[in-house]
Design a protein around this motif. Structure first.
Motif, PDB file in Angstrom:
ATOM      1  N   GLU A 143     -64.326  56.241  29.080  1.00 33.65           N
ATOM      2  CA  GLU A 143     -63.773  56.363  27.734  1.00 33.65           C
ATOM      3  C   GLU A 143     -62.247  56.412  27.734  1.00 33.65           C
ATOM      4  O   GLU A 143     -61.621  56.321  26.686  1.00 33.65           O
ATOM      5  N   THR A 144     -61.654  56.590  28.903  1.00 30.76           N
ATOM      6  CA  THR A 144     -60.196  56.672  28.996  1.00 30.76           C
ATOM      7  C   THR A 144     -59.571  55.283  28.885  1.00 30.76           C
ATOM      8  O   THR A 144     -60.052  54.322  29.488  1.00 30.76           O
ATOM      9  N   THR A 145     -58.498  55.187  28.119  1.00 29.04           N
ATOM     10  CA  THR A 145     -57.787  53.913  27.986  1.00 29.04           C
ATOM     11  C   THR A 145     -57.171  53.526  29.335  1.00 29.04           C
ATOM     12  O   THR A 145     -56.634  54.376  30.054  1.00 29.04           O
ATOM     13  N   LYS A 146     -57.238  52.241  29.649  1.00 31.30           N
ATOM     14  CA  LYS A 146     -56.694  51.751  30.912  1.00 31.30           C
ATOM     15  C   LYS A 146     -55.838  50.511  30.647  1.00 31.30           C
ATOM     16  O   LYS A 146     -56.070  49.780  29.674  1.00 31.30           O
ATOM     17  N   ALA A 147     -54.883  50.285  31.508  1.00 29.46           N
ATOM     18  CA  ALA A 147     -54.038  49.092  31.428  1.00 29.46           C
ATOM     19  C   ALA A 147     -53.895  48.507  32.824  1.00 29.46           C
ATOM     20  O   ALA A 147     -53.675  49.245  33.790  1.00 29.46           O
ATOM     21  N   ILE A 148     -54.023  47.185  32.928  1.00 35.68           N
ATOM     22  CA  ILE A 148     -53.918  46.511  34.226  1.00 35.68           C
ATOM     23  C   ILE A 148     -52.862  45.414  34.136  1.00 35.68           C
ATOM     24  O   ILE A 148     -52.907  44.564  33.239  1.00 35.68           O
ATOM     25  N   LEU A 149     -51.942  45.442  35.084  1.00 32.46           N
ATOM     26  CA  LEU A 149     -50.967  44.355  35.207  1.00 32.46           C
ATOM     27  C   LEU A 149     -51.412  43.437  36.334  1.00 32.46           C
ATOM     28  O   LEU A 149     -51.529  43.870  37.488  1.00 32.46           O
ATOM     29  N   ALA A 208     -61.515  37.810  42.705  1.00 29.73           N
ATOM     30  CA  ALA A 208     -62.654  38.285  41.914  1.00 29.73           C
ATOM     31  C   ALA A 208     -62.171  38.987  40.644  1.00 29.73           C
ATOM     32  O   ALA A 208     -62.717  38.769  39.557  1.00 29.73           O
ATOM     33  N   ALA A 209     -61.148  39.815  40.776  1.00 28.56           N
ATOM     34  CA  ALA A 209     -60.610  40.528  39.615  1.00 28.56           C
ATOM     35  C   ALA A 209     -59.956  39.552  38.645  1.00 28.56           C
ATOM     36  O   ALA A 209     -60.106  39.669  37.422  1.00 28.56           O
ATOM     37  N   VAL A 210     -59.219  38.600  39.192  1.00 28.51           N
ATOM     38  CA  VAL A 210     -58.549  37.597  38.350  1.00 28.51           C
ATOM     39  C   VAL A 210     -59.573  36.803  37.547  1.00 28.51           C
ATOM     40  O   VAL A 210     -59.405  36.567  36.340  1.00 28.51           O
ATOM     41  N   GLU A 211     -60.669  36.397  38.194  1.00 30.12           N
ATOM     42  CA  GLU A 211     -61.701  35.632  37.509  1.00 30.12           C
ATOM     43  C   GLU A 211     -62.448  36.479  36.491  1.00 30.12           C
ATOM     44  O   GLU A 211     -62.823  36.006  35.413  1.00 30.12           O
ATOM     45  N   MET A 212     -62.669  37.749  36.813  1.00 31.36           N
ATOM     46  CA  MET A 212     -63.388  38.637  35.904  1.00 31.36           C
ATOM     47  C   MET A 212     -62.685  38.732  34.551  1.00 31.36           C
ATOM     48  O   MET A 212     -63.330  38.740  33.493  1.00 31.36           O
ATOM     49  N   PHE A 213     -61.341  38.777  34.580  1.00 29.34           N
ATOM     50  CA  PHE A 213     -60.585  38.930  33.345  1.00 29.34           C
ATOM     51  C   PHE A 213     -60.043  37.589  32.823  1.00 29.34           C
ATOM     52  O   PHE A 213     -59.347  37.562  31.813  1.00 29.34           O
ATOM     53  N   GLY A 214     -60.360  36.503  33.526  1.00 30.67           N
ATOM     54  CA  GLY A 214     -59.926  35.189  33.067  1.00 30.67           C
ATOM     55  C   GLY A 214     -58.417  35.018  33.047  1.00 30.67           C
ATOM     56  O   GLY A 214     -57.871  34.376  32.147  1.00 30.67           O
ATOM     57  N   ILE A 215     -57.752  35.547  34.060  1.00 32.01           N
ATOM     58  CA  ILE A 215     -56.284  35.486  34.119  1.00 32.01           C
ATOM     59  C   ILE A 215     -55.850  34.140  34.695  1.00 32.01           C
ATOM     60  O   ILE A 215     -56.325  33.722  35.759  1.00 32.01           O
ATOM     61  N   SER A 216     -54.935  33.485  34.005  1.00 36.80           N
ATOM     62  CA  SER A 216     -54.454  32.175  34.476  1.00 36.80           C
ATOM     63  C   SER A 216     -52.945  32.153  34.694  1.00 36.80           C
ATOM     64  O   SER A 216     -52.425  31.257  35.372  1.00 36.80           O
ATOM     65  N   THR A 217     -52.231  33.092  34.125  1.00 35.19           N
ATOM     66  CA  THR A 217     -50.773  33.154  34.310  1.00 35.19           C
ATOM     67  C   THR A 217     -50.380  34.557  34.749  1.00 35.19           C
ATOM     68  O   THR A 217     -51.071  35.539  34.430  1.00 35.19           O
ATOM     69  N   PHE A 218     -49.266  34.621  35.463  1.00 39.86           N
ATOM     70  CA  PHE A 218     -48.783  35.901  35.984  1.00 39.86           C
ATOM     71  C   PHE A 218     -47.304  36.074  35.632  1.00 39.86           C
ATOM     72  O   PHE A 218     -46.560  35.093  35.727  1.00 39.86           O
ATOM     73  N   PRO A 219     -46.876  37.282  35.247  1.00 39.22           N
ATOM     74  CA  PRO A 219     -47.703  38.475  35.060  1.00 39.22           C
ATOM     75  C   PRO A 219     -48.439  38.456  33.733  1.00 39.22           C
ATOM     76  O   PRO A 219     -47.970  37.862  32.765  1.00 39.22           O
ATOM     77  N   THR A 220     -49.596  39.121  33.697  1.00 39.20           N
ATOM     78  CA  THR A 220     -50.372  39.310  32.469  1.00 39.20           C
ATOM     79  C   THR A 220     -50.796  40.772  32.392  1.00 39.20           C
ATOM     80  O   THR A 220     -51.311  41.321  33.383  1.00 39.20           O
ATOM     81  N   LEU A 221     -50.596  41.373  31.232  1.00 36.35           N
ATOM     82  CA  LEU A 221     -50.960  42.774  31.026  1.00 36.35           C
ATOM     83  C   LEU A 221     -52.198  42.836  30.128  1.00 36.35           C
ATOM     84  O   LEU A 221     -52.213  42.267  29.033  1.00 36.35           O
ATOM     85  N   VAL A 222     -53.227  43.541  30.606  1.00 39.05           N
ATOM     86  CA  VAL A 222     -54.481  43.684  29.864  1.00 39.05           C
ATOM     87  C   VAL A 222     -54.681  45.159  29.519  1.00 39.05           C
ATOM     88  O   VAL A 222     -54.561  46.028  30.390  1.00 39.05           O
TER      89      VAL A 222
END
Length: 479
Positions: free
Chosen positions: A162-168, A201-215
């Motif tokens: 339930e805790t908010t998280k942020a991933i760069l 695996a992490a990049v594909e899970m979140f569909g990241i195609s450009t860097f940096p990306t903040l989710v």
């Protein structure tokens, strides 16, 4: 004779009028004004790292430092606090005495400790320029950012769902100052992590195609949000604040410790306060006398800043004084510093570099071999300084320096999780590794002597493996 005496009297009066100004820094200055009443709240109790200048308005070196210090404040805006205490104010003299101030200006870096209100305080003894001060402060910004790999991601996401998280998601192996500062702003509210682009695996899970990306992961079953703005602190904080507001700084009155628990900054031992007052008065009197003796020319001189070490110092206790302390090794925190200082093809000389191991927890204590190596090198360097013997410089290179991974790869060194000690001279194209297992002073000094005498086998460096300097003027305001 009477005219001469009158002129001297006017000179002294003019000087005293000048030096008795209330403060060096105006209300419009980017430097934070701190006194004995606000120090606990703004500095000692803050989650952010601070650098504090202890000064006197009549001090010439303090006045000379002002433009540099204000530039430091601008460079560190949003990352760390840049503050000043006027030790000429009677109400601040107990604080200045307790903090071990023996000369002006004295600069101290104050980093949050493991217990609230009990910061780690250490003297800044590096170059008094913007680059040197900013680099030293940035190096002391706590790192609450979790560096994740593919194998860690599921466990991290499932913890406190339930805790908010942020991933760069980033191409960099180090954690930037801005991301560390953001993690501090939201400490206890948003868990912040960093994942490299090679964690497929992490990049594909979140569909990241450009860097940096903040989710941003709001928590629970809510959909993730992708930040599409400028990679600077203020807009990122605004983006994150749509889910949860950042921590106030300073903390609200209701969150402070009670007066019986909170460290007191106004009750040092009478001896430290008295000693400070006497030294300050003597110092000021000496400057006034010099001004009178020099006629119309006012010469402002003061003794060097205190070199007393400042470990964890609860403000309710007298600071520990360890005589004849060994200065720590200077650190090369950024790639630009490292290249310009040691790896420049045209100007670089011999440097000894201690490449420190990376750790999952950036605030963890260094492994014993690395800590012992730094101590040994510091003692060797100090011994040569005292003897006035010529020796090439030694530097510590933290794993957060973004150039270390490239250096280890191009030079064929140990992995980033291990300590590596090398002597390098890019101008002459050679490298020497320390291959001993022990990091005690005897073993390290033997290696230093071999390098100094040109003994032992050197590895040749190809020009193609030498790092090129990055664009000058890089700062810390982007991820």
């Amino acid at each position: 004779m009477a005219c001469t005496q009158s002129l001297l009297a006017l000179t002294v009066l003019a000087f005293l009028s000048f030096v008795n100004a209330d403060t060096i820094y105006t209300k419009k200055s980017p430097v934070l004004q701190v006194d004995s009443k606000s120090y606990d709240n703004l500095i000692a109790g803050s989650n952010h790292t601070s650098i504090v200048e202890f000064y006197a308005p009549w001090c010439g070196h303090c006045q000379n430092l002002k433009p540099t210090y204000e530039e430091v404040a601008k460079s560190l805006a949003g990352l760390a606090k840049v503050a000043a205490v006027n030790c000429d104010e009677d109400s601040n003299k107990p604080l200045c005495g307790q903090m071990g101030v023996q000369g002006f200006p004295t600069l101290k870096i104050i980093k949050p400790g493991s217990k609230p209100g009990r910061p780690i305080v250490e003297d800044y003894q590096g170059p008094r320029n913007v680059k040197g001060i900013v680099g030293a402060v940035v190096d002391k910004i706590p790192n609450h950012v979790k560096r994740l790999q593919d194998k860690d991601l599921d466990g991290w996401l499932s913890t406190s769902n339930e805790t908010t998280k942020a991933i760069l998601f980033t191409e960099k192996g180090t954690t930037s100052a801005i991301l560390r500062a953001i993690a501090i702003d939201f400490l206890g509210k948003i868990n912040v992590a960093q994942i490299r682009n090679k964690e497929t695996a992490a990049v594909e899970m979140f569909g990241i195609s450009t860097f940096p990306t903040l989710v941003l992961l709001p928590g629970g079953a809510k959909d993730s949000l992708v930040y599409d703005g400028e990679m600077k602190k203020e807009p990122i904080v605004t983006f994150l604040s749509q889910i949860v507001p950042p921590n106030p700084d300073p903390a609200p009155e209701s969150t402070k410790a009670s007066s019986s628990q909170r460290p007191k900054a106004t009750r040092p031992s009478s001896s430290s306060s008295s000693a400070f007052s006497e030294a300050s008065a003597s110092h000021k009197s000496a400057e006034a006398s010099e001004a009178a003796a020099s006629g119309s020319t006012i010469v402002l001189e003061d003794f060097d800043a205190s070199e007393s070490p400042m470990p964890i110092v609860p403000l309710s206790e007298t600071p520990i004084t360890v005589p004849d302390s060994t200065p720590p090794l200077p650190s090369l925190v950024t790639a630009i510093d490292l290249i310009a200082t040691c790896l420049d093809l045209k100007t670089g000389g011999t440097c000894l570099l201690a490449l420190l191991p990376s750790q999952a927890d950036a605030d963890a204590t260094l492994p014993e071999p690395a800590a012992q190596a730094l101590k040994s090198l510091a003692l060797i360097a100090e011994k040569h300084v005292k003897r006035k013997a010529k020796l090439f410089p030694f530097y510590a290179v933290p794993a957060e320096n973004e150039a270390t991974e490239t250096i280890r790869t191009k030079f064929g060194l140990k992995p980033e999780t291990e300590l590596e000690i090398i002597a390098v001279n890019t101008k002459r194209g050679w490298l020497r590794r320390y291959k001993g297992e022990n990091t005690d002073i005897v073993s390290i000094e033997s290696f230093v002597d071999e390098v100094k005498l040109g003994d032992g086998k050197k590895e040749s460096l190809d020009e193609n493996v030498i790092l090129q300097p990055a664009e000058k003027g890089a700062d810390h305001d982007e991820l």
